[in-house]
Each structure stands twice: as C-alpha cells, then as structure tokens.
Design a protein around this motif. Structure first.
Motif, PDB file in Angstrom:
ATOM      1  N   ILE A 109       7.942 -16.685   1.096  1.00  0.00           N
ATOM      2  CA  ILE A 109       7.248 -15.667   1.907  1.00  0.00           C
ATOM      3  C   ILE A 109       5.916 -16.228   2.385  1.00  0.00           C
ATOM      4  N   ARG A 110       5.374 -15.611   3.418  1.00  0.00           N
ATOM      5  CA  ARG A 110       3.996 -15.911   3.818  1.00  0.00           C
ATOM      6  C   ARG A 110       3.108 -15.827   2.591  1.00  0.00           C
ATOM      7  N   ARG A 111       2.093 -16.681   2.532  1.00  0.00           N
ATOM      8  CA  ARG A 111       1.224 -16.630   1.353  1.00  0.00           C
ATOM      9  C   ARG A 111       0.566 -15.247   1.252  1.00  0.00           C
ATOM     10  N   PRO A 112       0.658 -14.630   0.086  1.00  0.00           N
ATOM     11  CA  PRO A 112       0.118 -13.268  -0.063  1.00  0.00           C
ATOM     12  C   PRO A 112      -1.399 -13.238  -0.276  1.00  0.00           C
ATOM     13  N   ASP A 113      -1.920 -12.045  -0.198  1.00  0.00           N
ATOM     14  CA  ASP A 113      -3.314 -11.755  -0.527  1.00  0.00           C
ATOM     15  C   ASP A 113      -3.312 -10.665  -1.592  1.00  0.00           C
ATOM     16  N   ASP A 114      -4.398 -10.614  -2.361  1.00  0.00           N
ATOM     17  CA  ASP A 114      -4.538  -9.559  -3.370  1.00  0.00           C
ATOM     18  C   ASP A 114      -5.682  -8.653  -2.925  1.00  0.00           C
ATOM     19  N   TRP A 115      -5.359  -7.404  -2.626  1.00  0.00           N
ATOM     20  CA  TRP A 115      -6.341  -6.500  -2.000  1.00  0.00           C
ATOM     21  C   TRP A 115      -7.163  -5.715  -3.013  1.00  0.00           C
ATOM     22  N   HIS A 116      -7.174  -6.158  -4.278  1.00  0.00           N
ATOM     23  CA  HIS A 116      -8.025  -5.488  -5.280  1.00  0.00           C
ATOM     24  C   HIS A 116      -8.102  -6.350  -6.541  1.00  0.00           C
ATOM     25  N   VAL A 117      -9.231  -7.054  -6.714  1.00  0.00           N
ATOM     26  CA  VAL A 117      -9.400  -7.861  -7.932  1.00  0.00           C
ATOM     27  C   VAL A 117     -10.810  -7.691  -8.510  1.00  0.00           C
ATOM     28  N   HIS A 118     -10.894  -7.910  -9.825  1.00  0.00           N
ATOM     29  CA  HIS A 118     -12.183  -8.001 -10.515  1.00  0.00           C
ATOM     30  C   HIS A 118     -12.305  -9.425 -11.022  1.00  0.00           C
ATOM     31  N   LEU A 119     -13.242 -10.178 -10.458  1.00  0.00           N
ATOM     32  CA  LEU A 119     -13.369 -11.588 -10.848  1.00  0.00           C
ATOM     33  C   LEU A 119     -14.506 -11.811 -11.843  1.00  0.00           C
ATOM     34  N   ARG A 120     -15.265 -10.750 -12.143  1.00  0.00           N
ATOM     35  CA  ARG A 120     -16.372 -10.849 -13.112  1.00  0.00           C
ATOM     36  C   ARG A 120     -17.405 -11.879 -12.652  1.00  0.00           C
ATOM     37  N   ASP A 121     -18.191 -12.423 -13.594  1.00  0.00           N
ATOM     38  CA  ASP A 121     -19.275 -13.314 -13.185  1.00  0.00           C
ATOM     39  C   ASP A 121     -19.516 -14.319 -14.316  1.00  0.00           C
ATOM     40  N   GLY A 122     -20.357 -15.298 -14.060  1.00  0.00           N
ATOM     41  CA  GLY A 122     -20.768 -16.241 -15.092  1.00  0.00           C
ATOM     42  C   GLY A 122     -19.594 -17.057 -15.619  1.00  0.00           C
ATOM     43  N   ALA A 123     -19.595 -17.294 -16.940  1.00  0.00           N
ATOM     44  CA  ALA A 123     -18.559 -18.133 -17.557  1.00  0.00           C
ATOM     45  C   ALA A 123     -17.170 -17.524 -17.352  1.00  0.00           C
ATOM     46  N   LEU A 124     -17.077 -16.199 -17.433  1.00  0.00           N
ATOM     47  CA  LEU A 124     -15.767 -15.552 -17.298  1.00  0.00           C
ATOM     48  C   LEU A 124     -15.209 -15.708 -15.882  1.00  0.00           C
ATOM     49  N   LEU A 125     -16.077 -15.626 -14.886  1.00  0.00           N
ATOM     50  CA  LEU A 125     -15.648 -15.851 -13.497  1.00  0.00           C
ATOM     51  C   LEU A 125     -14.945 -17.205 -13.387  1.00  0.00           C
ATOM     52  N   LYS A 126     -15.554 -18.225 -13.965  1.00  0.00           N
ATOM     53  CA  LYS A 126     -14.944 -19.568 -13.903  1.00  0.00           C
ATOM     54  C   LYS A 126     -13.593 -19.607 -14.609  1.00  0.00           C
ATOM     55  N   GLY A 127     -13.456 -18.790 -15.643  1.00  0.00           N
ATOM     56  CA  GLY A 127     -12.205 -18.775 -16.400  1.00  0.00           C
ATOM     57  C   GLY A 127     -11.089 -17.975 -15.747  1.00  0.00           C
ATOM     58  N   VAL A 128     -11.424 -16.958 -14.960  1.00  0.00           N
ATOM     59  CA  VAL A 128     -10.364 -16.092 -14.410  1.00  0.00           C
ATOM     60  C   VAL A 128     -10.077 -16.318 -12.924  1.00  0.00           C
ATOM     61  N   ALA A 129     -11.092 -16.672 -12.137  1.00  0.00           N
ATOM     62  CA  ALA A 129     -10.886 -16.756 -10.680  1.00  0.00           C
ATOM     63  C   ALA A 129      -9.795 -17.758 -10.282  1.00  0.00           C
ATOM     64  N   ASN A 176      -3.839  -9.264 -15.097  1.00  0.00           N
ATOM     65  CA  ASN A 176      -2.477  -9.544 -14.618  1.00  0.00           C
ATOM     66  C   ASN A 176      -2.423 -10.700 -13.618  1.00  0.00           C
ATOM     67  N   ALA A 177      -3.563 -11.354 -13.371  1.00  0.00           N
ATOM     68  CA  ALA A 177      -3.599 -12.401 -12.337  1.00  0.00           C
ATOM     69  C   ALA A 177      -2.640 -13.572 -12.587  1.00  0.00           C
ATOM     70  N   PRO A 178      -2.456 -14.055 -13.831  1.00  0.00           N
ATOM     71  CA  PRO A 178      -1.661 -15.277 -13.991  1.00  0.00           C
ATOM     72  C   PRO A 178      -0.206 -15.141 -13.540  1.00  0.00           C
ATOM     73  N   PHE A 179       0.394 -13.953 -13.681  1.00  0.00           N
ATOM     74  CA  PHE A 179       1.803 -13.765 -13.317  1.00  0.00           C
ATOM     75  C   PHE A 179       1.972 -12.596 -12.348  1.00  0.00           C
ATOM     76  N   ALA A 180       1.021 -12.441 -11.453  1.00  0.00           N
ATOM     77  CA  ALA A 180       1.042 -11.264 -10.573  1.00  0.00           C
ATOM     78  C   ALA A 180       2.271 -11.251  -9.668  1.00  0.00           C
ATOM     79  N   LEU A 181       2.522 -12.341  -8.977  1.00  0.00           N
ATOM     80  CA  LEU A 181       3.654 -12.335  -8.029  1.00  0.00           C
ATOM     81  C   LEU A 181       4.983 -12.227  -8.764  1.00  0.00           C
ATOM     82  N   GLU A 182       5.092 -12.895  -9.906  1.00  0.00           N
ATOM     83  CA  GLU A 182       6.323 -12.812 -10.688  1.00  0.00           C
ATOM     84  C   GLU A 182       6.578 -11.363 -11.117  1.00  0.00           C
TER      85      GLU A 182
END
Ligand code: NCD
Ligand code: ZN
Length: 345
Positions: free
Chosen positions: A7-27, A268-274
C-alpha cells in the motif's frame, strides 16, 4: 489468499512522542512505519506557542535520526488563554498543522486544557476562517458522568452544538470509542472526520477487567462494551472516507502503569500496521486498508498522498513482552500475542 499487501506508505494521524530520553526511545518506532504523524502537544508543560512547538519539532527530527525522512506534523495545545492571532500566525508559518482541544482534566497532560469551550470561540472562529483543523479529545469531565458515558455525553452536550455553531470548522473527533461517535461522524457533513486506534478495534472493556485488572489495556477514552467495538470495526472497514488511522500510541513506563493509580495510554507504535491489518483481514476488508491507512487522512488534511509504498507479508509475528526505550521499560499493546501480518518495510 492474499500473501502480501503493498500500500501507499501510511501516516499516523494521532501520536504521543513524549520528550527527552523517552522521545529518542519511542519516536523511531513510529518513523519506521509511517511517513508522517500528527504529534500531540500534551507535554509537561504543554506546547502552547509557536516557539515551543518549533523547538519540539526540531527535537523530534533529531530523535528519529538523519537517515529518516519522517515528517512530524505539529499541533498547538489550546488553553482558555490561547490567542487567535498566535494560532493564525503559527498556521500560516507552517508550524502548527492543527490545534488540539483537551477538555481540562479529561486525560493525561490535560490539566491546562480548556475549562469551557465557549471561552475559546474566538480561536475556533479564526480556525474555521483559515481552514485549520481542530482535533478534539471528545469526553466530558463532569464528576457525575460515568467514565463509560463520557464520550456519548460529549457528543450530546458539546460537539453537536459546536458543529451547529461553526459549520465551517474542520473537526477531527479523535480516537472514537462508541457506536454513538461512529454514527455521529457518519452522519456529519464533510468537515467532520474521526480517527480510530488499533486497541479500540481489538479490545472491549472485558479485556481490561475480566480475570484481573489489566493496566496495559487501559487508555482514554476507555474501551467500551462489545457492541461499540463492532460499530468501530464496521466504520473503519466500510470504505467511509472520513475515518482514518490514528494509533494514539501513548507510551508510559511499565512501573507507572502497573501501579495503584496507573497511567492511561497504550504503546502500540512498534506493531501498529500489523495490528490494524489483522482487523481488516478479519473483517474481509483488506482491499479497503489502504484508504484507511494512507489516503483518507491526507485527503482530510489537504496534504498529498505519500509516493512511497510499504509491504506487509502474511506471516505470524510475536510481539515482545516489553521494550527498552532508551532506558525506559515499556510494555507494548499485544505483548506476547501473535499477529498475522509482518511489516516488511
Ligand atoms: C494519552 C497520553 O498518555 O498522553 N493517553 C491515553 O490514554 N490515550 C492522552 C490521550 O490521548 O488521551
Ligand atoms: Zn492521544
């Protein structure tokens, strides 16, 4: 039987990426699957002005790394004191794609939210004029309203009136969880859309409460009864074009969820599309997945569809029990479960 899905590459229209060290870990988990994402502004302190949002955007770009072309789409956090001119300036400058309405105390990071929507009508009127989307956390916060009813009551008391007062305002009803919300969006005009999370397509409230209390199934708005889940699955997979993918990935440290007063939010980011693809397959609607994941969102936001593609392969994948996100242990949605599709990039 379909063995691969491109499929066309998707977009996620609602995420919380946090900040600081956690941002680097989740984004990077979001950037791996999605080309763009609407980034929520409920940091501590919240993102309430142009300078703050622009600086946060730069930190996200840095966190996902130079090799990534992931584009964060930023949002402004509305408060009782938001200045309509700041909103219009930030939108014109391309700093804010949209603004987020959190009713005060509705959810994580909403303490500075709006106490009464009437107070921000000048802002909303300006947004309607300039075509800037309003993203709504649609729950009332009144102590006398049961938590399972808060979305339906928001529709009846607040949203119906807002849309009647400002029919030109473009509204995304975020992370809908009820049959009432599904009906409302289906029956509304072209300026009203909704996002749906994977968890609200997979689980009902029993998943949270039967056989013990399961903090990793707790998010807001809280999962509802089974008939609501069925209504959401029907809407998401129906081909209706004003509903689109928004994971509401909302990571919290394991110890903050497994607590006497656990935080709301699922990672849920790691397996969102699945996770979404599994639902579309179960509903016999894989042919409609691309519209939900990759086309309906850009159409509503008036942005181009992505040119690249992604491929999912029909192969079982087992979701890890937890992730080390740059020093924070986080239990993902579907931890330990097996999903039917693998994201092949
Ligand atoms: C979100 C968070 O943790 O920031 N939590 C959640 O349960 N979804 C906030 C929100 O989107 O309500
Ligand atoms: Zn959210």
């Amino acid at each position: 039987m379909t063995q691969t899905l491109t499929i066309r590459r998707p977009d996620d229209w609602h995420v919380h990426l946090r900040d600081g060290a956690l941002l680097k870990g989740v984004a990077p988990h979001t950037a791996r699957q999605f080309a763009r994402a609407i980034v929520m502004p409920n940091l501590n302190p919240p993102m309430t002005d142009m300078a703050g949002v622009a600086a946060y955007r730069a930190r996200i770009v840095e966190a996902v790394g130079q090799g990534s072309d992931f584009a964060p789409l930023m949002t402004l956090y509305l408060t009782d004191d938001t200045d309509p001119d700041e909103v219009a300036r930030g939108h014109a400058a391309g700093v804010f794609v949209a603004a987020k309405l959190y009713p005060a105390h509705a959810t994580t990071g909403s303490a500075h939210g709006v106490t009464d929507i009437a107070r921000i009508y000048p802002v909303l009127e300006r947004m309607a004029e300039i075509g800037m989307p309003l993203l709504i956390h649609g729950e009332v916060t009144d102590a006398d309203v049961d938590i399972f009813d808060r979305e339906a009551v928001f529709i009846a008391r607040t949203l119906t009136r807002l849309i009647a007062d400002l029919p030109g305002l473009r509204v995304v009803f975020e992370h809908i969880t009820t049959a009432e919300a599904a009906d409302f969006v289906r029956d509304a005009g072209p300026n009203v859309a909704a996002t749906i999370t994977p968890q609200h397509l997979h689980i009902n409230r029993n998943a949270m409460l039967v056989g013990g209390i399961r903090p990793h199934a707790y998010c807001l708005p809280v999962a509802k009864r089974e008939h609501h889940r069925q209504a959401l699955r029907t809407l998401a997979t129906s081909g209706f074009d004003r509903v689109f993918l928004g994971t509401d990935t909302a990571p919290h440290a394991q110890h903050l969820k497994e607590a006497a007063c656990g935080c709301a939010g699922l990672f849920n980011a790691p397996f969102a599309l699945e996770s979404y693809a599994t639902v579309f397959e179960e509903e016999g609607a894989l042919d409609r997945f691309e519209a939900f994941a990759s086309r309906n969102g850009p159409a509503f936001y008036r942005l181009p569809v992505n040119t690249q593609t992604v491929t999912l392969v029909r192969e079982p994948v087992t979701v890890p029990a937890s992730y080390d996100c740059n020093g924070t242990t986080i239990v993902p949605f579907h931890a330990g479960e097996t999903l039917n599709w693998r994201f092949a990039g």
